[in-house]
Each structure stands twice: as C-alpha cells, then as structure tokens.
Design a protein around this motif. Sequence first.
Motif, mmCIF file in Angstrom:
data_model
loop_
_atom_site.group_PDB
_atom_site.id
_atom_site.type_symbol
_atom_site.label_atom_id
_atom_site.label_comp_id
_atom_site.label_asym_id
_atom_site.label_seq_id
_atom_site.Cartn_x
_atom_site.Cartn_y
_atom_site.Cartn_z
ATOM 1 N N ASN A 77 78.881 -26.331 135.037
ATOM 2 C CA ASN A 77 79.020 -27.779 135.193
ATOM 3 C C ASN A 77 80.093 -28.124 136.225
ATOM 4 O O ASN A 77 79.949 -29.073 136.997
ATOM 5 C CB ASN A 77 79.368 -28.425 133.851
ATOM 6 N N GLY A 78 81.170 -27.340 136.228
ATOM 7 C CA GLY A 78 82.240 -27.593 137.178
ATOM 8 C C GLY A 78 81.815 -27.359 138.600
ATOM 9 O O GLY A 78 82.165 -28.127 139.509
ATOM 10 N N ARG A 79 81.063 -26.290 138.839
ATOM 11 C CA ARG A 79 80.569 -26.028 140.202
ATOM 12 C C ARG A 79 79.670 -27.176 140.662
ATOM 13 O O ARG A 79 79.817 -27.673 141.789
ATOM 14 C CB ARG A 79 79.791 -24.710 140.239
ATOM 15 N N GLU A 80 78.767 -27.597 139.807
ATOM 16 C CA GLU A 80 77.869 -28.681 140.202
ATOM 17 C C GLU A 80 78.649 -29.973 140.421
ATOM 18 O O GLU A 80 78.314 -30.772 141.296
ATOM 19 C CB GLU A 80 76.777 -28.862 139.148
ATOM 20 N N GLY A 81 79.728 -30.177 139.631
ATOM 21 C CA GLY A 81 80.563 -31.359 139.826
ATOM 22 C C GLY A 81 81.263 -31.346 141.167
ATOM 23 O O GLY A 81 81.336 -32.369 141.857
ATOM 24 N N LEU A 82 81.799 -30.179 141.571
ATOM 25 C CA LEU A 82 82.437 -30.070 142.882
ATOM 26 C C LEU A 82 81.426 -30.316 144.002
ATOM 27 O O LEU A 82 81.736 -30.988 144.992
ATOM 28 C CB LEU A 82 83.077 -28.693 143.035
ATOM 29 N N GLU A 83 80.233 -29.782 143.851
ATOM 30 C CA GLU A 83 79.196 -30.008 144.863
ATOM 31 C C GLU A 83 78.775 -31.474 144.891
ATOM 32 O O GLU A 83 78.455 -32.013 145.956
ATOM 33 C CB GLU A 83 77.999 -29.108 144.575
ATOM 34 N N LEU A 84 78.819 -32.118 143.738
ATOM 35 C CA LEU A 84 78.448 -33.531 143.649
ATOM 36 C C LEU A 84 79.423 -34.388 144.436
ATOM 37 O O LEU A 84 79.033 -35.205 145.274
ATOM 38 C CB LEU A 84 78.427 -33.949 142.180
ATOM 39 N N ILE A 85 80.723 -34.203 144.218
ATOM 40 C CA ILE A 85 81.702 -35.045 144.914
ATOM 41 C C ILE A 85 81.874 -34.625 146.367
ATOM 42 O O ILE A 85 82.418 -35.379 147.170
ATOM 43 C CB ILE A 85 83.063 -35.050 144.192
ATOM 44 N N ALA A 86 81.383 -33.412 146.709
ATOM 45 C CA ALA A 86 81.422 -32.970 148.114
ATOM 46 C C ALA A 86 80.211 -33.471 148.898
ATOM 47 O O ALA A 86 80.123 -33.234 150.109
ATOM 48 C CB ALA A 86 81.479 -31.450 148.176
ATOM 49 N N GLY A 87 79.276 -34.143 148.221
ATOM 50 C CA GLY A 87 78.098 -34.652 148.900
ATOM 51 C C GLY A 87 77.022 -33.620 149.118
ATOM 52 O O GLY A 87 76.090 -33.843 149.896
ATOM 53 N N GLN A 88 77.106 -32.481 148.429
ATOM 54 C CA GLN A 88 76.121 -31.411 148.605
ATOM 55 C C GLN A 88 74.949 -31.536 147.641
ATOM 56 O O GLN A 88 73.998 -30.779 147.721
ATOM 57 C CB GLN A 88 76.805 -30.057 148.425
ATOM 58 N N ARG A 89 75.025 -32.476 146.709
ATOM 59 C CA ARG A 89 73.936 -32.728 145.767
ATOM 60 C C ARG A 89 74.102 -34.130 145.202
ATOM 61 O O ARG A 89 75.179 -34.726 145.301
ATOM 62 C CB ARG A 89 73.913 -31.694 144.643
ATOM 63 N N ASP A 90 73.040 -34.664 144.620
ATOM 64 C CA ASP A 90 73.142 -35.965 143.962
ATOM 65 C C ASP A 90 72.647 -35.897 142.520
ATOM 66 O O ASP A 90 72.504 -36.919 141.863
ATOM 67 C CB ASP A 90 72.369 -37.037 144.727
ATOM 68 N N ARG A 91 72.412 -34.697 142.035
ATOM 69 C CA ARG A 91 71.961 -34.533 140.654
ATOM 70 C C ARG A 91 72.532 -33.244 140.082
ATOM 71 O O ARG A 91 72.861 -32.310 140.816
ATOM 72 C CB ARG A 91 70.435 -34.540 140.572
ATOM 73 N N THR A 92 72.685 -33.219 138.784
ATOM 74 C CA THR A 92 73.214 -32.045 138.088
ATOM 75 C C THR A 92 72.375 -31.787 136.850
ATOM 76 O O THR A 92 71.654 -32.669 136.368
ATOM 77 C CB THR A 92 74.679 -32.261 137.653
ATOM 78 N N ARG A 93 72.517 -30.579 136.315
ATOM 79 C CA ARG A 93 71.791 -30.253 135.093
ATOM 80 C C ARG A 93 72.417 -30.892 133.861
ATOM 81 O O ARG A 93 71.754 -31.095 132.860
ATOM 82 C CB ARG A 93 71.729 -28.731 134.918
ATOM 83 N N ALA A 94 73.703 -31.210 133.940
ATOM 84 C CA ALA A 94 74.406 -31.815 132.812
ATOM 85 C C ALA A 94 74.642 -33.293 133.076
ATOM 86 O O ALA A 94 74.701 -33.724 134.233
ATOM 87 C CB ALA A 94 75.736 -31.103 132.587
ATOM 88 N N PRO A 95 74.787 -34.115 132.021
ATOM 89 C CA PRO A 95 75.115 -35.532 132.219
ATOM 90 C C PRO A 95 76.499 -35.707 132.814
ATOM 91 O O PRO A 95 77.335 -34.799 132.774
ATOM 92 C CB PRO A 95 75.025 -36.115 130.806
ATOM 93 N N MET A 96 76.768 -36.887 133.342
ATOM 94 C CA MET A 96 78.018 -37.144 134.057
ATOM 95 C C MET A 96 79.243 -36.876 133.189
ATOM 96 O O MET A 96 80.253 -36.352 133.682
ATOM 97 C CB MET A 96 78.043 -38.587 134.567
ATOM 98 N N ALA A 97 79.194 -37.217 131.911
ATOM 99 C CA ALA A 97 80.364 -37.006 131.045
ATOM 100 C C ALA A 97 80.726 -35.531 130.973
ATOM 101 O O ALA A 97 81.914 -35.165 131.035
ATOM 102 C CB ALA A 97 80.097 -37.559 129.651
ATOM 103 N N ALA A 98 79.723 -34.655 130.848
ATOM 104 C CA ALA A 98 79.992 -33.215 130.775
ATOM 105 C C ALA A 98 80.474 -32.677 132.114
ATOM 106 O O ALA A 98 81.342 -31.806 132.175
ATOM 107 C CB ALA A 98 78.734 -32.468 130.318
ATOM 108 N N VAL A 99 79.934 -33.217 133.197
ATOM 109 C CA VAL A 99 80.368 -32.788 134.535
ATOM 110 C C VAL A 99 81.825 -33.184 134.768
ATOM 111 O O VAL A 99 82.637 -32.387 135.262
ATOM 112 C CB VAL A 99 79.454 -33.410 135.609
ATOM 113 N N ALA A 100 82.176 -34.417 134.401
ATOM 114 C CA ALA A 100 83.552 -34.878 134.589
ATOM 115 C C ALA A 100 84.526 -34.060 133.755
ATOM 116 O O ALA A 100 85.622 -33.700 134.214
ATOM 117 C CB ALA A 100 83.655 -36.358 134.217
#
Length: 404
Positions: A77-100
């Motif tokens: 979840n943390g990796r996907e969160g870093l990619e999310l705020i870096a603009g490398q993705r706009d979706r994750t496998r986990a909901p936003m609360a778990a990513v944060a």
Amino acid sequence: MERHDRSSIESLAAEIMPRLSPDGGAFETAEIGRDGPDLSPSAISARIGRSEETLRRAVEMDMAAADPALTRQVLVNGREGLELIAGQRDRTRAPMAAVAAALEVIVRTDGSRPSFLVREDAPDFATSPAGGWADLFADPLREAEVRTALAAVGRIDITHPLMPYAGTGWLVAPDVIVTNRHVAQLFVAFPEGEAPRLRTELDPRFDFGHEFAGRDSADARPLRELLFCGARAIPPVGIDHGCLDLAVFRLAAPVPETRRPLALAEGRRVALPQTQVFVAGYPARPDPASLGTVSETDRVLRLLFDKLWGFKRLAPGEITPSTLGGRTLNHDASTLGGNSGSLVMGLDSLPFVTGLHYGGSWGGDRTNWAHVLGAVLDEPGLPGLPHTTLAGLCAAEGIARRAF
C-alpha cells in the motif's frame, strides 16, 4: 482497483510531501529542496526497501509483534501511495484510508516521529528509526541539557492490581513534581466540600527509573502532599480543553542534587508551529478497545514501535497549528496514554520546559495537546490548597522562569 479523484490525491500529497526529504532519512522539518523530494521509481524502491528492513528488524525483536503478511501489505500500500502522489498512477488496490495510513508507516520508518528508549538518562538511538534526529540530539550543545531533562522525568507508580502506574511527572524543585490533574485523580480523593487527600492505600510514589534494559528503580520517593491543581475535575471520558489539567505534588524527601530541577519557558516563541520539540515520559499499553477504531496499518504502527510499555522514552516532533487558543499547543510527537504528565521541551529553548502534555487523538487526524506553561501561570487553582496559582507556587518554591 480504487480510482482516486485529483483533489484526494492532492490532499494526500500536501500532507506527505513535506515529510519526504531528499536523502530519505530526515524528518518533517527537513528542507525538501527546490524540486521537492525524489519520487522517481528508483527512489521509491529504495525508500520501500529501507522501510521493509526496519519492519523486519522490529518483528525479529518480538515475533509476536505483528502478522508478517500484514506488514507486507503495508509495504504494498505504501509503494502504491508513493506512486500515487508522484503522479505515476491514479488508482490503487487499497482504499485511500489504507494508502494514507501505509504512507504514515513509510514516513515513520524513515525516522519522522521515532520514540527512543532512555537508558542512564540518555536516548538510545538504536531503539527506533532515528532519521536525522540522532544528529540533532547528539549535538554537544544540546546533549548535556537533554540528559538533564531526562534525569528529571519520572513515573508515578501506584499499588493497583490492574494499573501499575498512573502517569508521568517531572521535577521542578528538589522535592516538587508536576503532572496532570487527571493523573492525580487516580490516586487523590476529591470529596466535595473537603480538602483533597492522597489515597495512601494506593501508595503513590515517584520513580526516576523504569528504563528498559536499564535501571528498574532510581531515587524513588513517596508523594506527600498536593500543592496545587486545576480547579475543575477532568472528565473521565473525552477531553475538555477548558480545564487546567495540571497538578503539583511535594515528595516525601528531596532528591539528590545530581538531579537538577527544571525551569519553565515563557513567551510566544516557544509555542510557534514547526518548532522542534521532544516529549519525555512513559507510554502505556493502549486500551485494546481503542484499536477497534483505527486501521490495520495503525495497529501495525502501535505494535511495532510502541510494544515496550511503561518504560522511559524520548519522542521528538514538532509543534503544529492549533485552533484552541494560546494556552494549548498541538504537537505530533509519538505518545500514548502513560505519557500523561510528560514535559514538552523545545530544542531551541533547552533546558526550559515549554508545555505539559495532557492528551492526544489516535487515528487519521492524529494530534496531541499540551498546556503552554507560560500561558497558565495565573489561572486559579482548586481552593484550599497551599497555592492558588502556578505563578505563586513558582515564587514560593524558587522555580525559575525565563522569557523567550
């Protein structure tokens, strides 16, 4: 896959980005540089690798600390969160609360808000991810003053089958300590219309020890008398920020001169947001019922970083913006219930005490509260005690104050 709207991503980035330093090992006050933190794929992989190693070591220290599968999910979840705020993705496998929450773990394992065990009146920087904090505290100009402060912090023990101690306190005169009124309410009776009395059957006493793999007891003293406390009772549930959650006790005998009493800091500068501070006290085991209100990732944070309960710790952080007025400051150091009564001390105002920690909120909007001591000096206390204000007590007991 969870698709996230741009406003949610921008909000998450605004919270996390200032805490990701270019070198990957600093803390929230680090300069992030003109171009911001490095969130290239290679930098993200490196950061996740450091976090994985930190979590692995923590689990090895105590195999009951957490489910390894859960810690692996945190890293995903943390990796996907870093990619999310870096603009490398706009979706994750986990909901936003778990990513944060997972991003909070990633920042924490880089040393954002550690909680160092204390041994022989010194923080052990190997006991929590240190980031850049170790260098700050090891500065020769600060090191001696930090040790002086830690030597003045103790645990208020009581004799109770379910509660070995009530909270934290700290020395302001050779035989005088400060703590919270809600801590005092655990071992002081406040009968209506009568003077408060110590519940001697609980044997309240103050001990400077309780160090993990260090001194179990040091210069212990019974508590003898309540000298001053806030006028209103502190509610058992919830927090009333209008109450003065402060109590001052006399010990049965002065402590050795090697333990220097601490003085109080006054002035606006000591409580400005982004001021670097530390909290010193004795975090307690959290109430299991409270874990039901937080995410699984928060559960990992607690288990991995705060699983040694009741021992003296130093936790650095920052003062954060507050909407509660000038008598209360917010801070983001890592604390738990037993920290009630802990001192809050600014790194640039050593060795003067800025605030008295009295509570906190765990969860997505995590924050902690402390009284600004310079702002509550003249608040009236409970009638019938030896002192009517904290300022009067300071004058009578020779407690030093300094304006910043």
